[in-house]
Design a protein around this motif. Structure first.
Motif, mmCIF file in Angstrom:
data_model
loop_
_atom_site.group_PDB
_atom_site.id
_atom_site.type_symbol
_atom_site.label_atom_id
_atom_site.label_comp_id
_atom_site.label_asym_id
_atom_site.label_seq_id
_atom_site.Cartn_x
_atom_site.Cartn_y
_atom_site.Cartn_z
ATOM 1 N N ASP A 138 0.815 -1.076 -0.235
ATOM 2 C CA ASP A 138 0.070 -0.188 0.037
ATOM 3 C C ASP A 138 0.791 1.248 -0.060
ATOM 4 O O ASP A 138 0.505 2.125 -0.776
ATOM 5 C CB ASP A 138 -0.769 -0.037 1.265
ATOM 6 N N ASP A 198 -2.260 1.421 7.119
ATOM 7 C CA ASP A 198 -2.917 1.008 5.676
ATOM 8 C C ASP A 198 -3.657 2.177 5.227
ATOM 9 O O ASP A 198 -4.292 3.022 6.116
ATOM 10 C CB ASP A 198 -3.448 -0.258 5.844
ATOM 11 N N GLY A 216 -3.915 5.461 -2.377
ATOM 12 C CA GLY A 216 -4.454 4.097 -2.264
ATOM 13 C C GLY A 216 -4.638 3.535 -3.467
ATOM 14 O O GLY A 216 -4.502 3.882 -4.775
ATOM 15 N N SER A 220 -9.040 -0.786 -3.311
ATOM 16 C CA SER A 220 -9.053 -0.504 -1.804
ATOM 17 C C SER A 220 -10.168 0.620 -1.506
ATOM 18 O O SER A 220 -10.920 0.403 -0.558
ATOM 19 C CB SER A 220 -7.780 -0.177 -1.282
#
Length: 336
Positions: A138, A198, A216, A220
């Motif tokens: 990520d 994250d 991102g 996601s």
């Protein structure tokens, strides 16, 4: 007594367990496959644990925790972390793309587009977030995305203004290639940038007005992000979605995680954003893992992936077809 013993019923078979470690974006597809799997194999209990990709692999390699399937948002990180002791093949099953997430209440939301986003992030008062690059793909994909912007927008100072000036992350250039060093302590130097484990933890902060933007994956954002999050459609030279740009563009960037810790250091050459998985060599329930992936790699999993803007690779690709369980080989082809 002998008669009673002879007539006693056999003890019930102990229920088997399938242990899956996975990250956020393929969750809808894993859940869809799990529903079919549990109906087909009611004697197997599925246990899932969601975490960052590196953390999931380290549970197997460093903590000796049992896992039957390990998913990662970057297939290419499986060999340096798990080969040859803990795994001997990877499966590349889907492609995604990078984006920049924001909300209607983000500063300058009405102005931002694919040509000016990096200038808007530099404006006074604008706060933005990124996932920890030392925690997994990520974060390091996001850094790669920003570095590629140096090239695409012909602005050689872009990365250093956005990242280098605000963190301990440094980048160097040599012969048109770039190396990004991420020390253990990323040390954000200002409130302008927020680093979290994250991206899923960053999206609610956008809606709450704590930050304005966050890097991102599209999968996601759509699969894990809250309602109301919007995205900037970035050019393929930046969003890591185009396989034809891997060799001559994406591969120009290398990211070193834990760059100041030789015993933990991992180097990754940037490639297309591609999800991967493996069955560890010491998987306790290898048969169940094979049966689950037979479902996941079929239309059941692929349709669910498409629903969160992740593009399935069909047939899936692998580094070594001879190492793949025979039952799964019809669903795969030899990759590169």
């Amino acid at each position: 007594l002998a008669l009673l013993a002879g007539c006693s019923s056999k003890p019930a078979a102990e229920q088997k367990t399938l242990v899956i470690y996975h990250h956020g974006s393929p969750t809808p597809a894993i859940e869809a496959a799990q529903k079919v799997f549990e109906a087909r194999y009611p004697d197997v209990k599925v246990m899932r644990e969601k975490d960052d990709a590196l953390a999931n692999m380290r549970k197997v390699t460093d903590l000796s925790k049992p896992a039957d399937i390990v998913f990662t948002d970057d297939y290419s990180i499986i060999p340096p972390v798990m080969f040859p002791k803990y795994a001997d093949f990877w499966v590349r099953y889907a492609h995604d793309e990078m984006t920049l997430a924001y909300a209607p209440n983000s500063k300058f939301a009405s102005e931002i587009n694919a040509d000016n986003w990096y200038r808007i992030l530099e404006r006074p008062g604008v706060k933005w977030g990124i996932a920890d690059p030392n925690a997994g793909p990520d974060g390091y994909f996001s850094l790669g995305q920003i570095m590629l912007s140096n090239i695409h927008y012909k602005d050689p100072g872009l990365f250093n203004r956005l990242v280098g000036a605000n963190t301990a992350i440094k980048a160097t250039e040599s012969g048109g290639n770039y190396v990004i060093d991420c020390p253990e302590n990323l040390n954000p130097k200002s409130s302008k940038i927020v680093i979290r484990p994250d991206p899923e933890t960053l999206y609610p902060m956008i809606l709450a007005g704590e930050i304005d933007y966050a890097f991102g994956y599209m999968g996601s954002v759509i699969g894990e992000g809250p309602a109301g999050i919007k995205t900037v459609d970035l050019p393929s030279e930046v969003d890591l979605s185009d396989l034809s740009l891997v060799a001559n563009t994406y591969n120009r960037v290398t990211i070193n995680m834990f760059s100041d810790r030789p015993e933990r250091r991992i180097s990754v050459k940037l490639g297309a954003k591609a999800n991967g998985l493996t069955i560890p060599l010491n998987a306790p329930n290898r048969e169940a893992a094979i049966n689950f992936l037979e479902i996941f790699l079929s239309n059941t999993g692929q349709d669910a992936l498409k629903g969160v803007h992740i593009t399935p690779v069909s047939p899936a690709e692998t580094n070594d077809l001879s190492k793949v369980p025979e039952k799964l080989r019809p669903l795969m082809k030899q990759g590169q």
